[in-house]
Design a protein around this motif. Sequence first.
Motif, PDB file in Angstrom:
ATOM      1  N   ASP A  35      34.640  73.656  47.215  1.00  0.00           N
ATOM      2  CA  ASP A  35      33.292  74.200  47.160  1.00  0.00           C
ATOM      3  C   ASP A  35      33.343  75.615  47.714  1.00  0.00           C
ATOM      4  O   ASP A  35      33.668  75.813  48.893  1.00  0.00           O
ATOM      5  N   VAL A  36      33.057  76.603  46.858  1.00  0.00           N
ATOM      6  CA  VAL A  36      33.139  77.999  47.275  1.00  0.00           C
ATOM      7  C   VAL A  36      31.838  78.709  46.953  1.00  0.00           C
ATOM      8  O   VAL A  36      31.070  78.290  46.085  1.00  0.00           O
ATOM      9  N   THR A  37      31.602  79.808  47.645  1.00  0.00           N
ATOM     10  CA  THR A  37      30.467  80.676  47.377  1.00  0.00           C
ATOM     11  C   THR A  37      31.018  81.983  46.830  1.00  0.00           C
ATOM     12  O   THR A  37      31.763  82.681  47.509  1.00  0.00           O
ATOM     13  N   LEU A  38      30.670  82.289  45.581  1.00  0.00           N
ATOM     14  CA  LEU A  38      31.128  83.508  44.930  1.00  0.00           C
ATOM     15  C   LEU A  38      29.948  84.455  44.771  1.00  0.00           C
ATOM     16  O   LEU A  38      28.829  84.028  44.475  1.00  0.00           O
ATOM     17  N   ILE A  39      30.202  85.753  44.938  1.00  0.00           N
ATOM     18  CA  ILE A  39      29.148  86.761  44.897  1.00  0.00           C
ATOM     19  C   ILE A  39      29.242  87.550  43.597  1.00  0.00           C
ATOM     20  O   ILE A  39      30.313  88.004  43.213  1.00  0.00           O
ATOM     21  N   SER A  40      28.106  87.705  42.934  1.00  0.00           N
ATOM     22  CA  SER A  40      28.018  88.529  41.734  1.00  0.00           C
ATOM     23  C   SER A  40      27.618  89.937  42.149  1.00  0.00           C
ATOM     24  O   SER A  40      26.588  90.136  42.802  1.00  0.00           O
ATOM     25  N   ASP A  41      28.438  90.931  41.766  1.00  0.00           N
ATOM     26  CA  ASP A  41      28.138  92.321  42.119  1.00  0.00           C
ATOM     27  C   ASP A  41      26.946  92.850  41.327  1.00  0.00           C
ATOM     28  O   ASP A  41      26.124  93.599  41.856  1.00  0.00           O
ATOM     29  N   VAL A  42      26.857  92.457  40.069  1.00  0.00           N
ATOM     30  CA  VAL A  42      25.787  92.949  39.204  1.00  0.00           C
ATOM     31  C   VAL A  42      24.433  92.413  39.652  1.00  0.00           C
ATOM     32  O   VAL A  42      23.451  93.159  39.753  1.00  0.00           O
TER      33      VAL A  42
END
Length: 95
Positions: A35-42
């Motif tokens: 379970d990971v948290t990924l960040i969207s730059d856009v």
Amino acid sequence: MSRVCELTGKGPTTGNKVSHANNKTRRRFLPNLNDVTLISDVLGQSFKLRVSAAGLRSVDHRGGLDAFLAKAKDVELSSKALKIKKAIEKAQAAA
């Protein structure tokens, strides 16, 4: 909860467990899901996803979540990841 990577579509595979006496019984090989948290730059937003370790390396290799989803096939992505991809495409078209 299914054991499928939300980004790569990688799921369980089957094979044989082989004993010392060479007896073979069927077994399942499960993907290494985290379970990971990924960040969207856009979008400037973070998303919680269930991703395999190999999928996480692929995201890093391609340069982040946005770049990974841009190249990813829609068939492999989960419904959650597909919504993120469409939102990123919409935000890039507007900018």
